[in-house]
Scaffold this motif. Structure first.
Motif, PDB file in Angstrom:
ATOM      1  N   VAL A 284       0.872  -1.186   0.000  1.00 47.90           N
ATOM      2  CA  VAL A 284       0.000   0.000   0.000  1.00 47.90           C
ATOM      3  C   VAL A 284       0.911   1.239   0.000  1.00 47.90           C
ATOM      4  O   VAL A 284       1.341   1.711   1.053  1.00 47.90           O
ATOM      5  N   PRO A 285       1.232   1.753  -1.205  1.00 50.39           N
ATOM      6  CA  PRO A 285       2.255   2.811  -1.305  1.00 50.39           C
ATOM      7  C   PRO A 285       1.893   4.095  -0.572  1.00 50.39           C
ATOM      8  O   PRO A 285       2.768   4.896  -0.254  1.00 50.39           O
ATOM      9  N   GLN A 286       0.611   4.263  -0.254  1.00 52.09           N
ATOM     10  CA  GLN A 286       0.193   5.491   0.442  1.00 52.09           C
ATOM     11  C   GLN A 286       0.862   5.652   1.811  1.00 52.09           C
ATOM     12  O   GLN A 286       0.991   6.767   2.314  1.00 52.09           O
ATOM     13  N   HIS A 287       1.317   4.541   2.414  1.00 54.81           N
ATOM     14  CA  HIS A 287       2.005   4.659   3.721  1.00 54.81           C
ATOM     15  C   HIS A 287       3.271   5.503   3.569  1.00 54.81           C
ATOM     16  O   HIS A 287       3.515   6.430   4.331  1.00 54.81           O
ATOM     17  N   ALA A 288       4.080   5.158   2.556  1.00 54.16           N
ATOM     18  CA  ALA A 288       5.337   5.893   2.353  1.00 54.16           C
ATOM     19  C   ALA A 288       5.061   7.312   1.860  1.00 54.16           C
ATOM     20  O   ALA A 288       5.763   8.256   2.228  1.00 54.16           O
ATOM     21  N   GLU A 289       4.006   7.450   1.047  1.00 59.62           N
ATOM     22  CA  GLU A 289       3.694   8.789   0.505  1.00 59.62           C
ATOM     23  C   GLU A 289       3.241   9.743   1.610  1.00 59.62           C
ATOM     24  O   GLU A 289       3.671  10.895   1.671  1.00 59.62           O
ATOM     25  N   LEU A 290       2.371   9.260   2.494  1.00 58.49           N
ATOM     26  CA  LEU A 290       1.915  10.134   3.584  1.00 58.49           C
ATOM     27  C   LEU A 290       3.072  10.418   4.544  1.00 58.49           C
ATOM     28  O   LEU A 290       3.211  11.531   5.057  1.00 58.49           O
ATOM     29  N   ALA A 291       3.918   9.413   4.754  1.00 54.01           N
ATOM     30  CA  ALA A 291       5.062   9.618   5.660  1.00 54.01           C
ATOM     31  C   ALA A 291       5.911  10.798   5.165  1.00 54.01           C
ATOM     32  O   ALA A 291       6.412  11.589   5.970  1.00 54.01           O
ATOM     33  N   TRP A 292       6.058  10.934   3.833  1.00 53.97           N
ATOM     34  CA  TRP A 292       6.860  12.052   3.318  1.00 53.97           C
ATOM     35  C   TRP A 292       6.252  13.406   3.723  1.00 53.97           C
ATOM     36  O   TRP A 292       6.950  14.292   4.224  1.00 53.97           O
ATOM     37  N   VAL A 293       4.930  13.505   3.530  1.00 46.67           N
ATOM     38  CA  VAL A 293       4.271  14.779   3.886  1.00 46.67           C
ATOM     39  C   VAL A 293       4.424  15.031   5.392  1.00 46.67           C
ATOM     40  O   VAL A 293       4.762  16.148   5.808  1.00 46.67           O
ATOM     41  N   LEU A 294       4.209  14.004   6.184  1.00 44.18           N
ATOM     42  CA  LEU A 294       4.299  14.179   7.650  1.00 44.18           C
ATOM     43  C   LEU A 294       5.733  14.509   8.082  1.00 44.18           C
ATOM     44  O   LEU A 294       5.947  15.233   9.052  1.00 44.18           O
ATOM     45  N   ASN A 295       6.710  13.980   7.344  1.00 40.48           N
ATOM     46  CA  ASN A 295       8.114  14.320   7.630  1.00 40.48           C
ATOM     47  C   ASN A 295       8.339  15.826   7.597  1.00 40.48           C
ATOM     48  O   ASN A 295       9.177  16.353   8.317  1.00 40.48           O
ATOM     49  N   CYS A 296       7.570  16.460   6.724  1.00 37.44           N
ATOM     50  CA  CYS A 296       7.801  17.898   6.517  1.00 37.44           C
ATOM     51  C   CYS A 296       7.168  18.758   7.610  1.00 37.44           C
ATOM     52  O   CYS A 296       7.340  19.977   7.606  1.00 37.44           O
ATOM     53  N   ILE A 297       6.436  18.131   8.552  1.00 41.79           N
ATOM     54  CA  ILE A 297       5.956  18.893   9.715  1.00 41.79           C
ATOM     55  C   ILE A 297       6.477  18.274  11.017  1.00 41.79           C
ATOM     56  O   ILE A 297       5.933  18.500  12.088  1.00 41.79           O
TER      57      ILE A 297
END
Ligand code: AQP
Length: 335
Positions: free
Chosen positions: A87-100
């Motif tokens: 489920v690639p959305q796990h890594a994709e959301l992690a990127w956005v959350l990394n930025c906060i």
């Protein structure tokens, strides 16, 4: 999905099998939720590569872990079960959350500090970023409750902080999740060093009980469990950590309370109590053993469960990720 609340949790396939700690601290609680909640359980393989893994072993363990989830009693018709890497959305959301998320707060996490000491030659970014990926795992599914052992409490706290921070900056987006820890057994300790957590990666094989262990191995490990010398079966975490750990294990595996266990073994010796605890574990895992043998010989079935689980998880996760991408200002294409 209907309007039941959502539960999410996962276990890393970082050893040959789930430990008794994973079973008591996590899976045993998951079983109680399958009717009341929409439950989503992942084999979190992305997390497991924060420590170096042998690729063919990781693949075999991951297949085995999903078979173990099912054999423990998690019904694929009631629970969504899948591999995190599907489920690639796990890594994709992690990127956005990394930025906060701030480097300072991640570097203070207890697990990061412990694992950095343990794997001093491989202090990689993934190890530090583990809590952000875990926040993404949880927040993707509008999770209300995260059943965990106490060792993961700090990470769920981090997921809550990240969710609140995102909501403050971009407007209401995530549900702020709550941790769930059972009263008994939220931390099971090593049988050889009862002030340390029972951990999958412990190198002392007598310290860890795996749920796939044969009955004679389970009995041997309990007979060798480290205790103190006063021979009284009384719960006292500070002065009698070994016996308190065995009392917790016995209580959870038999469905009794700690007090009932103390009363049952009043006046009895440690030798007898260790044997009874081993027997309680063997008995409680009897169904699991029989079911695991059956399921593990049917690789197609396990793959089918994983495929259906990932399809459902991707569908849910993509809705949250679309919303997040919209909120942060990424261009949306008309459908
Ligand atoms: N000893 C434990 N007692 C109670 N709960 C435990 N859990 C793990 N060990 C115990 C709970 O099991 C879930 C999955 O944890 P995990 O294996 O993904 O990560 P971990 O906590 O890092 O486990 P280990 O065994 O220590 O793994 P390694 O050795 O690979 O780092 C979580 O809910 C956890 O709380």
């Amino acid at each position: 999905m209907d309007d039941k609340k959502v539960i999410f949790s996962g276990i890393q396939p970082s050893s040959q099998a789930l430990t008794l700690g994973n079973y008591i601290g996590a899976v045993n609680n998951w079983l109680k939720f399958q009717d009341e909640y929409n439950c989503i359980y992942s084999v979190v393989d992305l997390h497991s590569i924060t420590v170096r893994q042998n690729p063919s072993e990781l693949r075999a363990r991951s297949l085995s872990f999903l078979a173990q989830y099912i054999a423990c009693g998690l019904d694929p018709n009631k629970n969504i079960m899948f591999y995190q890497s599907h489920v690639p959305q796990h890594a994709e959301l992690a990127w956005v959350l990394n930025c906060i998320t701030y480097v300072g707060e991640l570097s203070r996490m207890t697990q990061f500090k412990d694992k950095s000491r343990k794997h001093a030659d491989n202090i990689n970014m993934g190890l530090m970023d583990y809590p952000v990926l875990m926040a993404a795992d949880i927040l993707l599914y509008k999770t209300s409750l995260v059943p965990i052992g106490t060792d993961q409490k700090q990470h769920v706290e981090m997921a809550r902080n990240i969710a609140m921070r995102f909501n403050n900056v971009y407007g209401d987006t995530f549900i702020v999740p709550e941790p769930f820890m059972a009263k008994s057994g939220a931390k099971i300790y090593s049988l050889q060093a009862p002030t340390q957590k029972m951990s999958k990666s412990d190198e002392n094989e007598n310290a860890v009980v795996y749920i796939t262990d044969e009955p004679d191995a389970i009995m041997r490990k309990f007979k060798r469990a480290v205790t103190d010398s006063d021979n009284r079966i009384v719960y006292d975490e500070v002065n009698k950590p070994g016996i308190s750990n065995l009392i917790n294990i016995y209580a959870v595996m038999t469905g009794k309370t700690v007090r009932e266990t103390e009363i049952e073994f009043e006046g009895k010796g440690y030798g007898e109590f260790k044997i009874k605890t081993g027997e309680a574990v063997v008995e409680r895992l009897a169904d699991f053993r029989e079911k695991y043998k059956r399921i593990t010989s049917d690789k197609t079935y396990v793959e089918q469960v994983a495929k259906e689980g990932a399809d459902k998880a991707r569908c849910l996760a993509s809705k949250t990720l679309d919303k997040v991408y919209r909120k942060v200002g990424f261009v949306q294409m008309s459908k």
